[in-house]
Design a protein around this motif. Structure first.
Motif, PDB file in Angstrom:
ATOM      1  N   CYS A 167      39.795  48.516  42.859  1.00 46.55           N
ATOM      2  CA  CYS A 167      40.943  47.604  43.035  1.00 46.55           C
ATOM      3  C   CYS A 167      42.081  48.116  42.175  1.00 46.55           C
TER       4      CYS A 167
ATOM      5  N   VAL B 215      44.823  43.285  41.309  1.00 47.31           N
ATOM      6  CA  VAL B 215      44.172  42.330  40.395  1.00 47.31           C
ATOM      7  C   VAL B 215      45.206  41.348  39.832  1.00 47.31           C
TER       8      VAL B 215
ATOM      9  N   LEU C   1      37.666  37.015  36.557  1.00 48.70           N
ATOM     10  CA  LEU C   1      37.595  37.668  37.871  1.00 48.70           C
ATOM     11  C   LEU C   1      36.570  38.778  37.740  1.00 48.70           C
TER      12      LEU C   1
ATOM     13  N   VAL D  70      36.071  42.134  45.826  1.00 43.16           N
ATOM     14  CA  VAL D  70      36.217  41.122  44.768  1.00 43.16           C
ATOM     15  C   VAL D  70      34.873  40.426  44.723  1.00 43.16           C
TER      16      VAL D  70
ATOM     17  N   ILE E 157      41.411  49.601  38.444  1.00 41.41           N
ATOM     18  CA  ILE E 157      40.786  48.893  37.324  1.00 41.41           C
ATOM     19  C   ILE E 157      39.809  49.803  36.563  1.00 41.41           C
TER      20      ILE E 157
ATOM     21  N   TYR F   4      46.586  38.205  34.845  1.00 39.59           N
ATOM     22  CA  TYR F   4      45.841  39.322  34.245  1.00 39.59           C
ATOM     23  C   TYR F   4      46.894  40.139  33.487  1.00 39.59           C
TER      24      TYR F   4
ATOM     25  N   VAL G 258      35.738  42.179  39.677  1.00 40.18           N
ATOM     26  CA  VAL G 258      36.247  43.045  40.758  1.00 40.18           C
ATOM     27  C   VAL G 258      35.627  44.426  40.643  1.00 40.18           C
TER      28      VAL G 258
END
Ligand SMILES: Cc1cc2nc3c(=O)[nH]c(=O)nc-3n(C[C@H](O)[C@H](O)[C@H](O)COP(=O)(O)OP(=O)(O)OC[C@H]3O[C@@H](n4cnc5c(N)ncnc54)[C@H](O)[C@@H]3O)c2cc1C
Length: 471
Positions: free
Chosen positions: A117, A122, A111, A101, A145, A133, A113
Protein backbone atom coordinates in the motif's frame (compact mmCIF):
# COMPACT_ATOMS: atom_id res chain seq x y z
CA UNK A 1 16.01 -26.77 -20.28
CA UNK A 2 18.44 -23.85 -19.59
CA UNK A 3 19.06 -22.41 -16.10
CA UNK A 4 16.99 -19.30 -16.74
CA UNK A 5 14.03 -21.40 -17.91
CA UNK A 6 14.19 -23.44 -14.72
CA UNK A 7 14.26 -20.21 -12.69
CA UNK A 8 11.32 -18.66 -14.54
CA UNK A 9 9.33 -21.85 -14.33
CA UNK A 10 9.96 -22.28 -10.57
CA UNK A 11 9.11 -18.65 -9.80
CA UNK A 12 6.11 -18.61 -12.15
CA UNK A 13 4.68 -21.58 -10.28
CA UNK A 14 4.82 -19.49 -7.11
CA UNK A 15 3.56 -16.09 -8.28
CA UNK A 16 2.03 -16.59 -11.74
CA UNK A 17 3.77 -16.34 -15.11
CA UNK A 18 2.96 -12.67 -15.71
CA UNK A 19 4.72 -11.66 -12.51
CA UNK A 20 8.23 -12.91 -13.21
CA UNK A 21 10.07 -10.33 -15.30
CA UNK A 22 13.31 -11.29 -16.99
CA UNK A 23 13.46 -9.11 -20.14
CA UNK A 24 15.86 -6.17 -19.81
CA UNK A 25 13.29 -3.51 -20.71
CA UNK A 26 10.75 -4.96 -18.23
CA UNK A 27 13.28 -5.13 -15.43
CA UNK A 28 15.00 -1.79 -16.00
CA UNK A 29 12.68 0.40 -13.81
CA UNK A 30 13.41 -1.96 -10.91
CA UNK A 31 17.17 -1.97 -11.37
CA UNK A 32 18.01 1.75 -11.15
CA UNK A 33 17.36 3.88 -8.09
CA UNK A 34 15.27 7.09 -8.04
CA UNK A 35 18.28 9.38 -8.30
CA UNK A 36 19.78 7.38 -11.15
CA UNK A 37 23.01 6.87 -9.21
CA UNK A 38 22.89 3.08 -8.83
CA UNK A 39 22.08 0.46 -11.45
CA UNK A 40 22.34 -3.24 -10.66
CA UNK A 41 21.76 -6.60 -12.26
CA UNK A 42 19.23 -9.30 -11.38
CA UNK A 43 18.17 -12.71 -12.69
CA UNK A 44 14.51 -11.67 -12.43
CA UNK A 45 12.07 -9.25 -10.85
CA UNK A 46 9.37 -11.18 -8.98
CA UNK A 47 6.03 -9.69 -7.98
CA UNK A 48 4.26 -11.84 -5.39
CA UNK A 49 0.74 -10.91 -4.31
CA UNK A 50 0.57 -12.45 -0.82
CA UNK A 51 2.82 -13.04 2.18
CA UNK A 52 2.68 -16.79 1.43
CA UNK A 53 4.00 -16.12 -2.09
CA UNK A 54 6.77 -13.91 -0.70
CA UNK A 55 7.68 -16.73 1.70
CA UNK A 56 7.76 -19.27 -1.14
CA UNK A 57 10.05 -17.05 -3.25
CA UNK A 58 12.41 -16.28 -0.35
CA UNK A 59 12.55 -19.93 0.73
CA UNK A 60 13.31 -21.00 -2.85
CA UNK A 61 16.02 -18.32 -3.13
CA UNK A 62 17.60 -19.56 0.11
CA UNK A 63 17.66 -23.17 -1.12
CA UNK A 64 19.29 -22.09 -4.38
CA UNK A 65 21.76 -19.64 -2.80
CA UNK A 66 20.19 -16.74 -4.69
CA UNK A 67 20.17 -13.35 -3.01
CA UNK A 68 16.94 -11.36 -2.52
CA UNK A 69 16.59 -7.59 -2.89
CA UNK A 70 13.32 -6.34 -1.34
CA UNK A 71 11.83 -3.38 -3.18
CA UNK A 72 8.85 -1.15 -2.40
CA UNK A 73 8.23 2.07 -4.35
CA UNK A 74 11.94 2.40 -5.25
CA UNK A 75 12.01 5.99 -3.99
CA UNK A 76 14.83 5.35 -1.52
CA UNK A 77 17.73 7.77 -1.76
CA UNK A 78 20.70 5.60 -0.75
CA UNK A 79 20.63 2.81 -3.36
CA UNK A 80 19.19 0.23 -0.93
CA UNK A 81 16.32 -0.95 -3.11
CA UNK A 82 18.27 -1.97 -6.21
CA UNK A 83 20.75 -4.83 -6.69
CA UNK A 84 24.51 -4.29 -6.68
CA UNK A 85 26.19 -3.70 -10.06
CA UNK A 86 28.59 -6.49 -9.21
CA UNK A 87 27.18 -8.87 -6.66
CA UNK A 88 25.84 -12.35 -6.09
CA UNK A 89 23.07 -13.65 -8.39
CA UNK A 90 19.83 -12.16 -7.09
CA UNK A 91 16.14 -11.61 -7.64
CA UNK A 92 14.35 -8.35 -6.87
CA UNK A 93 11.18 -9.02 -4.87
CA UNK A 94 8.74 -6.18 -5.47
CA UNK A 95 5.98 -5.78 -2.87
CA UNK A 96 3.81 -3.62 -5.17
CA UNK A 97 1.04 -6.27 -5.42
CA UNK A 98 0.71 -6.75 -1.64
CA UNK A 99 -2.02 -4.17 -1.33
CA UNK A 100 -4.72 -5.68 0.87
CA UNK A 101 -6.17 -3.83 3.83
CA UNK A 102 -6.27 -6.55 6.47
CA UNK A 103 -8.13 -4.71 9.25
CA UNK A 104 -9.40 -1.34 10.39
CA UNK A 105 -10.05 -0.97 14.12
CA UNK A 106 -11.28 2.54 14.81
CA UNK A 107 -11.83 1.88 18.53
CA UNK A 108 -8.20 0.78 18.84
CA UNK A 109 -7.18 3.48 16.35
CA UNK A 110 -5.20 1.09 14.19
CA UNK A 111 -4.98 -0.01 10.57
CA UNK A 112 -3.43 -3.26 9.41
CA UNK A 113 -2.27 -3.02 5.81
CA UNK A 114 -0.01 -4.96 3.51
CA UNK A 115 3.42 -3.68 2.60
CA UNK A 116 2.64 -2.58 -0.96
CA UNK A 117 0.00 0.00 0.00
CA UNK A 118 1.39 3.41 -0.80
CA UNK A 119 1.85 5.89 2.00
CA UNK A 120 -0.72 8.16 0.29
CA UNK A 121 -3.26 5.30 0.17
CA UNK A 122 -2.81 4.70 3.90
CA UNK A 123 -3.20 8.41 4.65
CA UNK A 124 -6.43 8.43 2.57
CA UNK A 125 -7.77 5.34 4.33
CA UNK A 126 -7.13 6.87 7.75
CA UNK A 127 -8.86 10.05 6.60
CA UNK A 128 -11.92 8.09 5.45
CA UNK A 129 -12.24 6.92 9.05
CA UNK A 130 -11.83 10.42 10.46
CA UNK A 131 -8.28 9.77 11.67
CA UNK A 132 -4.73 10.61 10.64
CA UNK A 133 -1.70 8.50 9.73
CA UNK A 134 0.86 11.17 10.52
CA UNK A 135 3.76 10.30 8.22
CA UNK A 136 4.09 12.61 5.25
CA UNK A 137 6.85 13.03 2.67
CA UNK A 138 7.16 14.28 -0.88
CA UNK A 139 7.36 10.74 -2.32
CA UNK A 140 4.20 9.54 -0.53
CA UNK A 141 2.30 8.79 -3.75
CA UNK A 142 4.90 6.14 -4.67
CA UNK A 143 6.68 5.11 -1.45
CA UNK A 144 5.10 2.01 0.07
CA UNK A 145 4.38 1.21 3.69
CA UNK A 146 6.94 -1.64 3.67
CA UNK A 147 9.61 0.71 2.33
CA UNK A 148 8.78 3.42 4.83
CA UNK A 149 9.09 0.92 7.68
CA UNK A 150 12.28 -0.61 6.30
CA UNK A 151 13.85 2.87 6.13
CA UNK A 152 12.16 4.25 9.28
CA UNK A 153 11.12 7.20 7.12
CA UNK A 154 10.92 10.63 8.68
CA UNK A 155 9.29 13.36 6.63
CA UNK A 156 7.71 16.68 7.46
CA UNK A 157 5.76 15.99 10.66
CA UNK A 158 8.33 14.28 12.86
CA UNK A 159 8.46 17.29 15.17
CA UNK A 160 4.93 16.56 16.41
CA UNK A 161 4.31 12.89 15.66
CA UNK A 162 7.72 11.18 15.50
CA UNK A 163 9.34 8.95 12.86
CA UNK A 164 7.71 5.93 11.20
CA UNK A 165 9.06 3.84 14.08
CA UNK A 166 6.73 5.70 16.42
CA UNK A 167 3.65 4.75 14.39
CA UNK A 168 4.09 0.97 14.24
CA UNK A 169 2.53 -1.49 16.68
CA UNK A 170 3.14 -4.73 14.83
CA UNK A 171 4.72 -6.25 11.73
CA UNK A 172 4.54 -9.42 9.68
CA UNK A 173 7.87 -10.40 8.17
CA UNK A 174 9.16 -13.10 5.85
CA UNK A 175 12.50 -14.08 7.38
CA UNK A 176 15.56 -14.86 5.22
CA UNK A 177 14.92 -18.62 5.50
CA UNK A 178 11.35 -18.24 4.20
CA UNK A 179 9.49 -18.53 7.53
CA UNK A 180 6.70 -16.03 8.19
CA UNK A 181 6.90 -14.24 11.54
CA UNK A 182 3.42 -13.01 12.43
CA UNK A 183 4.15 -10.10 14.72
CA UNK A 184 0.98 -8.22 13.82
CA UNK A 185 -0.65 -6.87 16.94
CA UNK A 186 -2.38 -3.70 18.01
CA UNK A 187 -0.99 -3.42 21.53
CA UNK A 188 0.36 -0.19 22.93
CA UNK A 189 1.93 -2.07 25.81
CA UNK A 190 3.70 -5.40 25.50
CA UNK A 191 6.77 -5.95 27.65
CA UNK A 192 7.54 -9.53 26.77
CA UNK A 193 11.19 -9.36 25.88
CA UNK A 194 13.16 -8.05 22.93
CA UNK A 195 11.06 -5.78 20.74
CA UNK A 196 11.62 -7.54 17.42
CA UNK A 197 9.37 -5.13 15.57
CA UNK A 198 11.94 -2.39 16.15
CA UNK A 199 14.69 -4.67 14.85
CA UNK A 200 12.88 -4.86 11.52
CA UNK A 201 12.05 -1.14 11.33
CA UNK A 202 15.03 0.64 9.79
CA UNK A 203 16.74 -2.63 8.80
CA UNK A 204 16.62 -1.67 5.08
CA UNK A 205 15.59 -5.11 3.88
CA UNK A 206 18.67 -6.81 5.36
CA UNK A 207 16.80 -8.93 7.94
CA UNK A 208 13.66 -9.95 6.04
CA UNK A 209 10.77 -8.69 3.93
CA UNK A 210 8.03 -6.83 5.80
CA UNK A 211 4.73 -8.02 4.33
CA UNK A 212 2.22 -6.21 6.55
CA UNK A 213 2.06 -3.78 9.46
CA UNK A 214 -0.33 -2.60 12.13
CA UNK A 215 -0.14 1.18 12.27
CA UNK A 216 -1.28 3.61 14.96
CA UNK A 217 -3.65 6.39 13.96
CA UNK A 218 -4.16 9.71 15.72
CA UNK A 219 -6.80 12.44 15.84
CA UNK A 220 -7.07 14.59 12.73
CA UNK A 221 -6.33 18.26 13.27
CA UNK A 222 -9.55 20.31 13.05
CA UNK A 223 -7.57 23.42 12.05
CA UNK A 224 -4.33 23.76 10.11
CA UNK A 225 -2.42 26.94 9.44
CA UNK A 226 0.59 27.34 7.19
CA UNK A 227 2.93 30.33 7.37
CA UNK A 228 6.05 31.26 5.42
CA UNK A 229 8.62 33.42 7.21
CA UNK A 230 12.10 34.69 6.44
CA UNK A 231 15.11 35.49 8.61
CA UNK A 232 18.61 36.80 7.95
CA UNK A 233 20.28 34.11 10.08
CA UNK A 234 19.78 30.51 11.03
CA UNK A 235 20.29 31.43 14.69
CA UNK A 236 17.14 33.60 14.48
CA UNK A 237 15.21 30.73 12.90
CA UNK A 238 16.27 28.50 15.78
CA UNK A 239 15.23 31.15 18.31
CA UNK A 240 11.81 31.27 16.59
CA UNK A 241 11.53 27.48 16.82
CA UNK A 242 12.30 27.59 20.56
CA UNK A 243 9.73 30.35 21.10
CA UNK A 244 6.99 28.38 19.31
CA UNK A 245 7.83 25.15 21.12
CA UNK A 246 7.65 27.02 24.45
CA UNK A 247 4.40 28.82 23.73
CA UNK A 248 2.43 26.27 21.67
CA UNK A 249 3.95 22.89 22.49
CA UNK A 250 2.41 19.99 20.52
CA UNK A 251 0.88 22.30 17.92
CA UNK A 252 3.81 22.79 15.56
CA UNK A 253 3.61 19.89 13.12
CA UNK A 254 6.33 21.10 10.75
CA UNK A 255 9.15 23.62 10.95
CA UNK A 256 10.98 23.43 7.63
CA UNK A 257 13.89 25.53 6.49
CA UNK A 258 14.70 26.50 2.89
CA UNK A 259 17.80 28.51 2.04
CA UNK A 260 17.76 31.32 -0.50
CA UNK A 261 19.86 29.18 -2.89
CA UNK A 262 16.93 26.70 -2.99
CA UNK A 263 14.50 29.54 -3.71
CA UNK A 264 16.60 30.58 -6.69
CA UNK A 265 16.59 27.02 -8.02
CA UNK A 266 12.80 26.56 -7.72
CA UNK A 267 12.36 29.87 -9.54
CA UNK A 268 14.86 29.06 -12.29
CA UNK A 269 13.79 25.48 -12.99
CA UNK A 270 10.11 25.41 -11.99
CA UNK A 271 9.06 29.06 -12.26
CA UNK A 272 7.89 29.17 -8.63
CA UNK A 273 7.64 32.72 -7.30
CA UNK A 274 8.93 33.75 -3.86
CA UNK A 275 6.02 34.20 -1.43
CA UNK A 276 7.68 37.25 0.19
CA UNK A 277 8.76 40.50 -1.43
CA UNK A 278 12.33 40.55 -0.10
CA UNK A 279 14.58 37.49 -0.45
CA UNK A 280 16.51 36.79 2.76
CA UNK A 281 19.06 34.01 3.39
CA UNK A 282 16.61 31.71 5.21
CA UNK A 283 12.95 30.83 4.72
CA UNK A 284 10.86 28.89 7.19
CA UNK A 285 7.66 27.00 6.49
CA UNK A 286 5.62 26.51 9.65
CA UNK A 287 2.63 24.19 9.83
CA UNK A 288 0.52 24.72 12.90
CA UNK A 289 -2.28 22.28 13.78
CA UNK A 290 -5.01 22.12 16.40
CA UNK A 291 -7.49 19.38 17.21
CA UNK A 292 -9.70 22.01 18.88
CA UNK A 293 -11.96 23.84 16.40
CA UNK A 294 -13.31 26.38 18.91
CA UNK A 295 -10.61 29.06 19.23
CA UNK A 296 -9.60 30.27 15.73
CA UNK A 297 -5.99 29.33 15.14
CA UNK A 298 -5.30 32.29 12.90
CA UNK A 299 -5.77 34.87 15.68
CA UNK A 300 -3.40 33.05 18.04
CA UNK A 301 -0.85 32.55 15.24
CA UNK A 302 -1.00 36.20 14.20
CA UNK A 303 -0.38 37.31 17.78
CA UNK A 304 2.58 34.98 18.29
CA UNK A 305 4.17 35.65 14.91
CA UNK A 306 3.73 39.40 15.57
CA UNK A 307 5.59 38.95 18.85
CA UNK A 308 8.32 37.02 17.01
CA UNK A 309 8.62 39.89 14.50
CA UNK A 310 9.02 42.37 17.36
CA UNK A 311 11.72 40.16 18.89
CA UNK A 312 13.40 40.03 15.44
CA UNK A 313 13.33 36.23 15.29
CA UNK A 314 11.83 36.70 11.87
CA UNK A 315 11.93 39.59 9.39
CA UNK A 316 8.80 38.97 7.35
CA UNK A 317 5.95 36.48 7.36
CA UNK A 318 2.86 35.58 5.37
CA UNK A 319 0.02 33.39 6.62
CA UNK A 320 -1.84 31.30 4.02
CA UNK A 321 -5.46 32.49 3.79
CA UNK A 322 -6.84 29.38 2.11
CA UNK A 323 -6.09 25.71 1.59
CA UNK A 324 -4.90 26.55 -1.92
CA UNK A 325 -2.41 29.10 -0.57
CA UNK A 326 -1.20 26.63 2.06
CA UNK A 327 -0.73 23.98 -0.66
CA UNK A 328 1.20 26.51 -2.79
CA UNK A 329 3.62 27.16 0.09
CA UNK A 330 4.13 23.42 0.63
CA UNK A 331 4.57 23.04 -3.14
CA UNK A 332 7.63 25.28 -2.99
CA UNK A 333 9.17 23.35 -0.12
CA UNK A 334 8.42 19.94 -1.63
CA UNK A 335 9.78 20.87 -5.05
CA UNK A 336 13.24 21.86 -3.86
CA UNK A 337 14.59 18.31 -4.59
CA UNK A 338 13.11 18.39 -8.10
CA UNK A 339 14.62 21.83 -8.85
CA UNK A 340 17.94 20.66 -7.47
CA UNK A 341 17.81 17.58 -9.71
CA UNK A 342 17.26 19.80 -12.77
CA UNK A 343 20.24 21.93 -11.78
CA UNK A 344 22.58 18.97 -12.26
CA UNK A 345 24.51 16.50 -10.19
CA UNK A 346 24.81 17.17 -6.47
CA UNK A 347 26.71 15.69 -3.55
CA UNK A 348 23.92 15.02 -1.08
CA UNK A 349 24.02 14.79 2.68
CA UNK A 350 21.05 13.91 4.88
CA UNK A 351 22.45 14.80 8.28
CA UNK A 352 21.09 15.43 11.74
CA UNK A 353 22.50 17.56 14.52
CA UNK A 354 21.43 18.78 17.91
CA UNK A 355 19.29 21.85 17.08
CA UNK A 356 21.61 23.89 19.31
CA UNK A 357 24.62 23.03 17.09
CA UNK A 358 23.05 23.66 13.67
CA UNK A 359 23.89 27.34 13.15
CA UNK A 360 27.54 26.77 14.00
CA UNK A 361 27.66 23.58 11.91
CA UNK A 362 26.37 25.41 8.84
CA UNK A 363 28.67 28.43 9.27
CA UNK A 364 31.77 26.27 9.79
CA UNK A 365 31.01 23.76 7.05
CA UNK A 366 30.02 26.43 4.50
CA UNK A 367 33.34 28.20 5.14
CA UNK A 368 35.39 25.00 4.79
CA UNK A 369 33.62 24.05 1.56
CA UNK A 370 33.83 27.49 -0.01
CA UNK A 371 37.57 27.63 0.79
CA UNK A 372 38.19 24.23 -0.83
CA UNK A 373 35.65 24.61 -3.68
CA UNK A 374 35.05 28.29 -4.52
CA UNK A 375 32.58 27.23 -7.27
CA UNK A 376 30.41 25.17 -4.93
CA UNK A 377 26.75 26.09 -4.59
CA UNK A 378 25.42 24.94 -1.23
CA UNK A 379 21.77 23.90 -1.35
CA UNK A 380 20.56 23.65 2.20
CA UNK A 381 17.02 22.77 3.27
CA UNK A 382 15.22 20.36 5.52
CA UNK A 383 13.40 19.61 8.69
CA UNK A 384 14.97 22.18 11.02
CA UNK A 385 12.55 21.34 13.81
CA UNK A 386 14.02 17.82 13.90
CA UNK A 387 17.63 18.99 13.54
CA UNK A 388 17.66 17.39 10.06
CA UNK A 389 19.32 19.17 7.14
CA UNK A 390 19.62 18.12 3.52
CA UNK A 391 22.98 19.78 3.13
CA UNK A 392 23.73 19.34 -0.57
CA UNK A 393 26.53 20.68 -2.73
CA UNK A 394 26.21 21.39 -6.45
CA UNK A 395 27.41 24.00 -8.97
CA UNK A 396 26.06 27.15 -10.63
CA UNK A 397 25.62 25.27 -13.94
CA UNK A 398 25.53 21.67 -15.16
CA UNK A 399 29.27 21.46 -15.94
CA UNK A 400 30.34 22.91 -12.59
CA UNK A 401 27.85 20.63 -10.85
CA UNK A 402 29.45 17.61 -12.54
CA UNK A 403 32.95 18.78 -11.50
CA UNK A 404 31.69 19.17 -7.92
CA UNK A 405 30.09 15.71 -8.10
CA UNK A 406 33.39 14.23 -9.24
CA UNK A 407 34.94 15.59 -6.06
CA UNK A 408 32.35 13.75 -3.91
CA UNK A 409 34.93 11.96 -1.76
CA UNK A 410 36.62 15.19 -0.64
CA UNK A 411 33.32 16.99 -0.14
CA UNK A 412 31.92 14.11 1.89
CA UNK A 413 35.04 14.10 4.07
CA UNK A 414 34.60 17.82 4.85
CA UNK A 415 30.88 17.54 5.57
CA UNK A 416 30.89 14.30 7.55
CA UNK A 417 33.95 15.29 9.65
CA UNK A 418 32.10 18.46 10.54
CA UNK A 419 28.90 16.52 11.32
CA UNK A 420 30.76 14.20 13.69
CA UNK A 421 32.61 17.13 15.33
CA UNK A 422 29.25 18.81 16.01
CA UNK A 423 27.76 15.67 17.56
CA UNK A 424 25.57 14.73 14.58
CA UNK A 425 24.64 11.69 12.49
CA UNK A 426 25.63 10.97 8.87
CA UNK A 427 22.12 9.70 8.10
CA UNK A 428 19.08 11.40 9.61
CA UNK A 429 16.27 9.68 7.72
CA UNK A 430 17.35 8.18 4.39
CA UNK A 431 19.34 5.27 5.83
CA UNK A 432 22.64 3.75 4.75
CA UNK A 433 21.95 1.53 1.70
CA UNK A 434 24.90 1.29 -0.69
CA UNK A 435 25.66 4.99 -0.58
CA UNK A 436 26.92 5.26 2.99
CA UNK A 437 27.83 1.66 3.71
CA UNK A 438 31.57 2.28 3.84
CA UNK A 439 31.02 5.00 6.42
CA UNK A 440 29.13 2.91 8.95
CA UNK A 441 32.32 1.41 10.32
CA UNK A 442 33.76 4.87 10.93
CA UNK A 443 30.78 6.30 12.83
CA UNK A 444 29.49 3.34 14.84
CA UNK A 445 31.33 2.14 17.92
CA UNK A 446 33.00 -1.30 17.73
CA UNK A 447 30.46 -2.62 20.26
CA UNK A 448 27.50 -1.36 18.19
CA UNK A 449 28.96 -2.82 14.99
CA UNK A 450 29.57 -6.17 16.66
CA UNK A 451 25.94 -6.31 17.86
CA UNK A 452 24.66 -5.39 14.39
CA UNK A 453 26.81 -8.07 12.76
CA UNK A 454 25.70 -10.69 15.30
CA UNK A 455 22.04 -9.93 14.59
CA UNK A 456 22.60 -10.16 10.83
CA UNK A 457 24.52 -13.42 11.23
CA UNK A 458 21.80 -14.93 13.43
CA UNK A 459 18.94 -14.13 11.05
CA UNK A 460 20.70 -14.31 7.69
CA UNK A 461 23.77 -16.53 8.11
CA UNK A 462 24.32 -16.88 4.35
CA UNK A 463 24.05 -13.12 3.73
CA UNK A 464 21.37 -13.53 1.07
CA UNK A 465 18.95 -10.80 2.22
CA UNK A 466 19.85 -7.54 0.48
CA UNK A 467 23.62 -8.18 0.51
CA UNK A 468 25.98 -5.23 0.20
CA UNK A 469 23.57 -2.85 1.91
CA UNK A 470 23.88 -1.28 5.35
CA UNK A 471 26.54 -3.64 6.76
C1 LIG B 1 11.09 13.33 -3.70
C2 LIG B 1 11.46 12.48 -2.51
C3 LIG B 1 11.29 12.97 -1.23
C4 LIG B 1 11.62 12.19 -0.12
N1 LIG B 1 11.43 12.70 1.12
C5 LIG B 1 11.73 11.96 2.19
C6 LIG B 1 11.54 12.47 3.51
O1 LIG B 1 11.10 13.60 3.70
N2 LIG B 1 11.85 11.67 4.53
C7 LIG B 1 12.33 10.40 4.36
O2 LIG B 1 12.59 9.71 5.36
N3 LIG B 1 12.55 9.91 3.13
C8 LIG B 1 12.26 10.64 2.06
N4 LIG B 1 12.48 10.13 0.80
C9 LIG B 1 13.08 8.80 0.65
C10 LIG B 1 12.08 7.65 0.43
O3 LIG B 1 10.86 8.11 -0.07
C11 LIG B 1 11.86 6.91 1.73
O4 LIG B 1 13.06 6.31 2.12
C12 LIG B 1 10.78 5.82 1.63
O5 LIG B 1 10.56 5.34 2.94
C13 LIG B 1 11.16 4.65 0.75
O6 LIG B 1 10.00 3.85 0.49
P1 LIG B 1 9.94 2.91 -0.79
O7 LIG B 1 8.71 2.09 -0.71
O8 LIG B 1 10.13 3.69 -2.01
O9 LIG B 1 11.19 1.97 -0.51
P2 LIG B 1 12.31 1.49 -1.54
O10 LIG B 1 13.04 2.64 -2.11
O11 LIG B 1 11.74 0.52 -2.50
O12 LIG B 1 13.28 0.70 -0.54
C14 LIG B 1 14.01 1.37 0.45
C15 LIG B 1 14.74 0.33 1.32
O13 LIG B 1 13.81 -0.47 2.02
C16 LIG B 1 13.90 -1.84 1.63
N5 LIG B 1 12.53 -2.32 1.51
C17 LIG B 1 11.54 -1.83 0.71
N6 LIG B 1 10.39 -2.49 0.95
C18 LIG B 1 10.66 -3.40 1.91
C19 LIG B 1 9.90 -4.38 2.59
N7 LIG B 1 8.60 -4.55 2.35
N8 LIG B 1 10.50 -5.14 3.53
C20 LIG B 1 11.81 -5.00 3.81
N9 LIG B 1 12.59 -4.10 3.19
C21 LIG B 1 12.02 -3.31 2.26
C22 LIG B 1 14.68 -1.85 0.32
O14 LIG B 1 15.41 -3.06 0.17
C23 LIG B 1 15.59 -0.65 0.51
O15 LIG B 1 16.71 -1.00 1.28
C24 LIG B 1 12.17 10.89 -0.32
C25 LIG B 1 12.34 10.40 -1.61
C26 LIG B 1 11.99 11.18 -2.71
C27 LIG B 1 12.18 10.60 -4.07
Amino acid sequence: MGGSHILVSALSDMVGAGHVLTEAHDMSPFLTDWRGNFTGAALAVVRPATAAQVAAVVGWAQENSIAVVPQGGNTGLVGGSVPLAIGPPCVVVSTARLRAVRAIDTANRTLTVEAGCTLAAVQALAQEHGLLYPVSLAAEGTAQIGGTLATNAGGVQVLKYGNTRDQVLGVEVVLPDGRIWDGLQGLRKDNTGYDLRHLMIGSEGTLGIITAATLKLVARPRQTLVAWASTPTLAQAIALLGFLLDTVPDRIAAFEVVSDACMQLVKRHLGLAHPLTEALPWNILIEWVDTDAEAPLVERAQALLGQALAEQWLADVVIAQSEAQAAALWHIREHVPEAEKRQGKAVKHDVSLPVSAIAEFVATTDALLQAAFPDALIVNFGHLGDGNLHYNVTGADGATAMAIYNASARINAIVYDSVVRHGGSISAEHGIGQLKRSMVATVKSPAALAMMRSIKQALDPHNLMNPGKLL
